[in-house]
Write an enzyme that holds these catalytic residues in place. Sequence first.
Site, short mmCIF file in Angstrom:
data_model
loop_
_atom_site.label_atom_id
_atom_site.label_comp_id
_atom_site.label_asym_id
_atom_site.label_seq_id
_atom_site.Cartn_x
_atom_site.Cartn_y
_atom_site.Cartn_z
N ALA A 1 0.38 -1.59 0.35
CA ALA A 1 -0.15 0.19 -0.77
C ALA A 1 0.52 1.17 0.03
CB ALA A 1 -1.27 -0.13 1.34
N PRO B 1 3.50 4.92 -1.12
CA PRO B 1 2.90 5.63 0.10
C PRO B 1 1.22 5.94 -0.08
CG PRO B 1 4.08 6.34 -2.31
CD PRO B 1 3.93 4.43 -2.53
N GLY B 2 0.72 5.36 -0.94
CA GLY B 2 -0.50 5.15 -0.57
C GLY B 2 -1.65 6.22 -1.05
N GLY B 3 -1.01 5.79 -2.57
CA GLY B 3 -1.68 6.43 -3.63
C GLY B 3 -3.11 5.82 -4.24
N LYS B 4 -2.37 4.50 -4.12
CA LYS B 4 -4.05 3.41 -4.61
C LYS B 4 -4.97 3.35 -3.15
CE LYS B 4 -1.49 1.28 -8.26
NZ LYS B 4 -0.65 1.09 -7.91
N ASP C 1 4.28 -8.04 6.37
CA ASP C 1 4.37 -8.27 5.09
C ASP C 1 2.76 -9.89 4.90
OD1 ASP C 1 5.62 -10.65 3.08
OD2 ASP C 1 7.20 -10.74 3.63
N ASP D 1 0.69 -4.36 -5.76
CA ASP D 1 1.53 -3.94 -7.05
C ASP D 1 2.62 -3.86 -5.70
OD1 ASP D 1 2.62 -1.95 -8.26
OD2 ASP D 1 1.80 -0.45 -7.09
N TYR E 1 9.05 -13.72 -5.72
CA TYR E 1 8.43 -12.60 -4.54
C TYR E 1 6.54 -12.75 -4.96
CZ TYR E 1 8.57 -9.98 -1.50
OH TYR E 1 8.52 -8.40 -0.21
N CYS F 1 5.56 -1.73 -11.99
CA CYS F 1 5.20 -0.25 -13.23
C CYS F 1 6.90 -0.54 -13.92
CB CYS F 1 5.83 0.44 -11.87
SG CYS F 1 7.13 0.23 -11.13
#
Length: 378
Positions: A194, A196-199, A245, A265, A292, A315
């Site tokens: 999550a 830095p919190g954008g989504k 985790d 993500d 992973y 990305c």
Amino acid sequence: MLNELRRVYGSLTQRLVESLATPPRRLYIRVNTLRATVEEVLEEMGKEGVRARKDEEVDEAVYVELEGPFKLPGDIDKAFIVDEKTAASVMMGSNLYRPGVLKADSVRRGELVKVVSKHGFYVGVVEATMSSSELFRVSKGLIGVNIVSVYRAPKINELSVYRKGLIYPQGLPAMVTTLFLNPREGDLVADLNASPGGKTGHVVQYTKGKSRVIAFDRNTPKIEVLKTNLERLGLNINVLAIPYDSRYAHLDFNLNERVDRVLIDPPCSNLGVRPKLTFDKTLMDILNNANYQKQFLKTAYRILKKGGVAVYSTCTLTLRENEEVVSYAVKELGFESIEADSRFSRLDKVYFEDIVGYRFHPLNGDMPGYFIALLKKP
């Protein structure tokens, strides 16, 4: 690494690599529509001398255009050597901060110093705010004010709309990821990566604060960054942020078959991030990433309800971290690959074995490299 990209882009690989070395012309921003309209934000930015425009396809997206490229002076001898992330920031007009500085010549305060990446890319000139001897006695803080750089963009975090929590700097593909997920009011949503919190914030905004979001990231500092961003935006509504985790969320939390939507993500090779000044990842890095990434998909399958939907995004641009990981989720885990709302013109719809995915890249609409796939638990 080039061989991995050739698997996707073939004869266009060299053109792709050249495009990745430059930033996209548009710098995107998401308007926090729970606090302001797009029109109000555009007007306020205009009053501060920043000309922004509304995106043609994503309602909450606005953008400013980069200026440049500019020619850098060739008569500056002193240099700060910086890491690649810092070099990319300075290249686009940011000031220079201590954490990114790796080496420095003997520099006096007030002296003009060129900024060079560790691989030799000259990206800008700063006026030193401290001497080199002072620099290595501190671990953070401003080191140099940007005087000239290859490109120039407004300093978004200095604008009043930023301070008021009316905007969040976010790439267009990341916004599209949440639109593809299409969370609904009342949904329980798990964001497995999550910070830095954008989504996470976009989900809250999209559902008008009427969804419930469990936001995981692997350590406390990352979760603190997420909380800070959500609080500035006023989007810390029905969000439970947990430093953990999330690969083991199905074991340690009572979530199995209870979640409606999952965001995945995961860490990746970041080959789609622009500007990409060097390619220093190895095939082993890619393989380790893929293994992973699969672990998060295993957890997503366990915690989703029947009929629940997961969105997988990265990305990066390799098949191994994108299509092949999603194909594994279908063949080995039991997910169904489903189609998304593909009205967006600046992405490519791609088919691979038994899955469908969506790719952004510089060769279509001057986008960063980005991959999205939608998966349903039958």
